[in-house]
Design an enzyme around this catalytic site. Structure first.
Site, PDB file in Angstrom:
ATOM      1  N   LYS A 359      88.083  13.654  68.447  1.00 55.39           N
ATOM      2  CA  LYS A 359      86.748  13.810  67.894  1.00 55.39           C
ATOM      3  C   LYS A 359      85.851  14.486  68.926  1.00 55.39           C
ATOM      4  O   LYS A 359      85.869  14.135  70.102  1.00 55.39           O
ATOM      5  CB  LYS A 359      86.189  12.442  67.501  1.00 55.39           C
ATOM      6  CG  LYS A 359      84.922  12.488  66.659  1.00 55.39           C
ATOM      7  CD  LYS A 359      84.528  11.093  66.202  1.00 55.39           C
ATOM      8  CE  LYS A 359      83.264  11.119  65.359  1.00 55.39           C
ATOM      9  NZ  LYS A 359      82.844   9.763  64.942  1.00 55.39           N
ATOM     10  N   GLU A 445      84.242  -3.709  53.204  1.00 56.45           N
ATOM     11  CA  GLU A 445      83.098  -4.485  52.745  1.00 56.45           C
ATOM     12  C   GLU A 445      83.512  -5.690  51.907  1.00 56.45           C
ATOM     13  O   GLU A 445      82.879  -6.756  51.984  1.00 56.45           O
ATOM     14  CB  GLU A 445      82.145  -3.587  51.947  1.00 56.45           C
ATOM     15  CG  GLU A 445      81.412  -2.554  52.782  1.00 56.45           C
ATOM     16  CD  GLU A 445      82.230  -1.299  53.055  1.00 56.45           C
ATOM     17  OE1 GLU A 445      81.757  -0.426  53.791  1.00 56.45           O
ATOM     18  OE2 GLU A 445      83.376  -1.209  52.533  1.00 56.45           O
ATOM     19  N   ARG A 473      80.399  -1.646  47.334  1.00 57.12           N
ATOM     20  CA  ARG A 473      81.857  -1.714  47.421  1.00 57.12           C
ATOM     21  C   ARG A 473      82.368  -3.155  47.449  1.00 57.12           C
ATOM     22  O   ARG A 473      83.550  -3.397  47.226  1.00 57.12           O
ATOM     23  CB  ARG A 473      82.328  -0.967  48.681  1.00 57.12           C
ATOM     24  CG  ARG A 473      82.032   0.519  48.656  1.00 57.12           C
ATOM     25  CD  ARG A 473      82.004   1.132  50.058  1.00 57.12           C
ATOM     26  NE  ARG A 473      83.249   1.003  50.793  1.00 57.12           N
ATOM     27  CZ  ARG A 473      84.190   1.945  50.851  1.00 57.12           C
ATOM     28  NH1 ARG A 473      84.031   3.076  50.195  1.00 57.12           N
ATOM     29  NH2 ARG A 473      85.280   1.758  51.563  1.00 57.12           N
TER      30      ARG A 473
END
Length: 719
Positions: A359, A445, A473
């Site tokens: 990244k 979640e 979610r």
């Protein structure tokens, strides 16, 4: 299967070198491009060959002026890449990376994740034929290079701005965006649906889903892989493994890798090179050869599948996906070879290619930053310095964190839970103060909610901090596991209401509606940062049922704060009058209260002083306050930054049953319109929603029949 990527001496397989049956297999599947080259080579650093601009200052580590991009300038769509050599593709990747950096430096946005997939994006669009071949990007943070290569380079200066490009993939934006994203872990499910749909229609196109290792921590990804293994449709899953969730998850002390056993398993996979090589040979010996050679290869492959890096690869393969990797995600040669191999192989079923990336790759400041420059403001490319406007107040997120820490200092039972969003929710501060009382459950979640319910069963006081749109979610768990059992879980719903540049995928429009309909839930919203501190204290004190409070993105208004952020519990179901007036009452909920006060100021300039009240609670409502306002005013306007069915609906329900609507009272609800509001500046979004102080003030005069005053207010630029 033609999936070989290595040339290994025959003796490694236990076959005599002179065995004539084995020689054709080796000769058939040795690829010239990869001969005697490891699949995953150490990362190398080199100055992009195409970038001839000079560094601006001795201390600068990147270019101050946009370097020339002669190859990228010739690429409008992926078809223009097809005749490039591998050397030219490497140059294209260098140019593309610099283009991303300079575009994002002007607009802000998600930088680190896009830089990490530049070579992968180039390889995918070189090998596959989008849009006929479907390429899905999970979450969409990393889609900027994809957008540049698919006809949108000239629109990159509008990224995340009003009427500009979305920061995520979006079907309405381009035919190359075959699936819209914003939330994580959805693309394997969608890709499988596309693959099965293709098969039912007799199509031959490829389907590729790119998903990060962070997104792989969500249950939906495993549900999709499990189903994909059962259905056995041809599709490719590319696991983009950068050892960091593509979310603002960094702690105050550095980056945080994806949580859970998967991260450990992937690390083991990356370190087992000899077994990788052995397994690649086994994969290269196809069923077409038949006989004893195939049986031998199958045994080697089975051995490697069970032994490579421990249980990691077999995890995917037990789910029914054929595992390949790890692969160097910054080596275009290897990526193209492997993608071509998989593409050309028939009847493979689902294949997972494990790609290792970094990244922030290629931008020194991003590579070193704790969050890899995940989301950035506008910045100077040469120095990496971000141009953040100094704020006089903290963000609501920070005020929440400080208030929760203040409560936890006095109550050892308070614990905090987040779903891979330590930075986004402010709980990284809580983690530093209470490292054993803060839990990152990954992008999960559903699990976060039920995990919190279990903690509540044991007498602890869990605060579950999840963005409003992300809590969607885990809604079944909120209903079934928390509210139905009346467990005292506290939900801190950040990013409530409009969220600006992130747009409708992250807009917290629905939380009041979906939480206030639950029988046992206490639902509240602060009008300023001081009220937020008090509501954190209120939630901590509510220990016989669940509760929730919402707060917006952005900074506080400068309200006087309680000492050390330690709030005082508010009487549950009790609102307050902020401004006494006549004829018209504005009853605001949450952050909309501030716009009500501003609207009252506009109205007063035209000779009318109105009442402004802060409801504080949507459930239970302050019946006495509403009854008083309804009986003493001609007009009652409820104002909220939420969807239809929220606070205003609850007020109307009460007034209807109480007979308050049977007389001359005029009631009007001001809510978000019944449509998704696209990304843009917060001011533009609020204006489109009709919730600015001007809109509220104009509504007051329209109801009173004073249309001239209403038009005057809307025509005033400063209004």
């Amino acid at each position: 299967m033609a999936l070989s990527a290595f040339s290994v001496p025959r003796g490694v397989l236990g076959v005599p070198p002179q065995d004539p049956h084995f020689a054709p297999a080796v000769e058939l599947h040795v690829h010239r491009q990869l001969q005697a080259r490891p699949l995953l080579r150490p990362a190398t650093r080199r100055r992009p060959s195409c970038l001839s601009a000079s560094l601006s200052e001795r201390e600068a580590e990147y270019y101050s002026q946009r370097p020339p991009t002669p190859l990228l300038d010739t690429i409008n769509y992926p078809i223009h890449m097809k005749n490039l050599s591998v050397k030219e593709l490497r140059q294209l990747a260098d140019e593309l990376r610099s283009d991303v950096i300079f575009h994002v430096s002007k607009t802000g946005g998600h930088l680190g994740s896009s830089l990490g997939v530049v070579e992968l994006t180039v390889a995918l669009h070189y090998v596959f034929n989008a849009p006929q071949d479907r390429i899905l990007w999970d979450v969409g943070h990393q889609s900027y290079p994809h957008k540049i290569l698919t006809g949108r380079r000239d629109k990159m200066p509008t990224m995340r701005q009003t009427n500009g490009l979305s920061g995520f993939t979006k079907r309405a934006e381009s035919e190359y965006d075959c699936f819209g994203t914003g939330h994580s872990s959805t693309t394997i499910s969608a890709a499988l649906g596309m693959a099965v749909g293709r098969d039912l229609k007799g199509g031959k196109n490829n389907v590729v889903a790119v998903i990060g290792d962070g997104a792989m921590t969500a249950g939906q990804a495993y549900e999709a892989m499990n189903n994909a293994g059962y259905l056995d449709s041809d599709m490719i899953v590319i696991l983009n493994d950068n050892k960091q969730v593509s979310l603002p998850t960094a702690t105050l002390d550095g980056p945080v890798p994806p949580v859970g056993a998967l991260s450990s398993a992937l690390s083991k996979l990356q370190s087992s090179r000899p077994l990788r090589e052995l397994r690649e040979v086994a994969k290269g010996v196809t069923k077409q050869l038949g006989g004893s050679v195939h049986e031998l290869a199958a045994k080697v492959d089975e051995y490697a599948r069970g032994m490579i890096g421990g249980p990691g690869s077999t995890l995917f393969e037990e789910l029914g996906l054929y595992y390949i990797g790890p692969v160097d995600g910054h080596n275009i040669d290897d990526l193209i070879t492997i993608l071509n191999d998989v593409k050309s192989t028939k009847t493979t079923g689902p294949v997972l290619i494990h790609v290792i990336t970094e990244k922030g790759r290629g931008y020194p400041y991003a590579e070193r930053a704790a969050d890899k420059y995940h989301g950035v403001a506008k910045f100077d490319p040469a120095t990496g310095k971000q141009f953040k406007t100094p704020a006089k107040t903290l963000s609501y997120t920070n005020y929440f964190a400080e208030a929760l820490i203040a409560e936890a200092e006095q109550d050892s039972k308070i614990v905090a839970i987040h779903a891979a969003m330590g930075g986004g929710t402010g709980l990284n501060y809580f983690l530093r103060r209470f490292p054993n009382r803060c839990f990152d459950v990954g992008i999960a979640e559903q699990h976060a909610v039920t995990f919190a319910a279990g903690l509540a069963c044991e007498g602890l006081k869990p605060f579950c901090a999840i963005y409003s749109s992300f809590l969607q979610r885990g809604y079944d768990q909120v209903v079934h596991d928390v509210d139905l059992q009346k467990l005292p879980v506290r939900f801190a719903m950040d990013r409530a209401g409009l969220v600006g540049a992130d747009g409708p995928t992250h807009c917290g429009a629905f939380d009041v509606t979906y939480m206030a309909c639950l029988p046992n839930m206490v639902v509240m919203a602060p009008s300023d940062e001081a009220e937020l501190c008090h509501m954190v204290a209120t939630a901590a004190a509510i220990d016989d049922r669940p509760s929730c409070f919402r707060y917006p993105r952005g900074n506080g208004i400068g309200a006087p704060l309680p000492p050390n952020y330690k709030g005082v519990p508010i009487e549950v179901g009790k609102g307050r009058i902020l401004m006494e007036g006549e004829r018209v009452a504005l009853l605001g909920y949450g952050s909309a209260v501030q716009n009500c006060l501003a609207a009252a100021s506009l109205v007063e300039r035209h000779g009318l002083r109105v009442t402004v009240a802060d409801a504080r609670f949507c459930k239970p409502l302050d019946h006495a306050l509403i009854r008083s306002l309804a009986k003493s005013h001609e007009v009652l306007i409820t104002v909220e930054e939420g969807s239809i069915g929220g606070f205003g609906s609850h007020v109307a329900q009460f007034m209807a049953l109480d007979g308050l609507l049977d007389g001359k009272l005029k009631w009007r609800p001001l809510v978000l319109p019944d449509r998704y509001i696209e990304h843009g500046s917060p001011a533009d979004q609020l204006a489109e929603a009709g919730l600015t102080p001007s809109h509220i003030a104009a509504t007051v005069f329209n109801i009173l029949g004073q249309n001239r005053e209403a038009l005057a207010i809307m025509a005033t630029p400063s209004a």
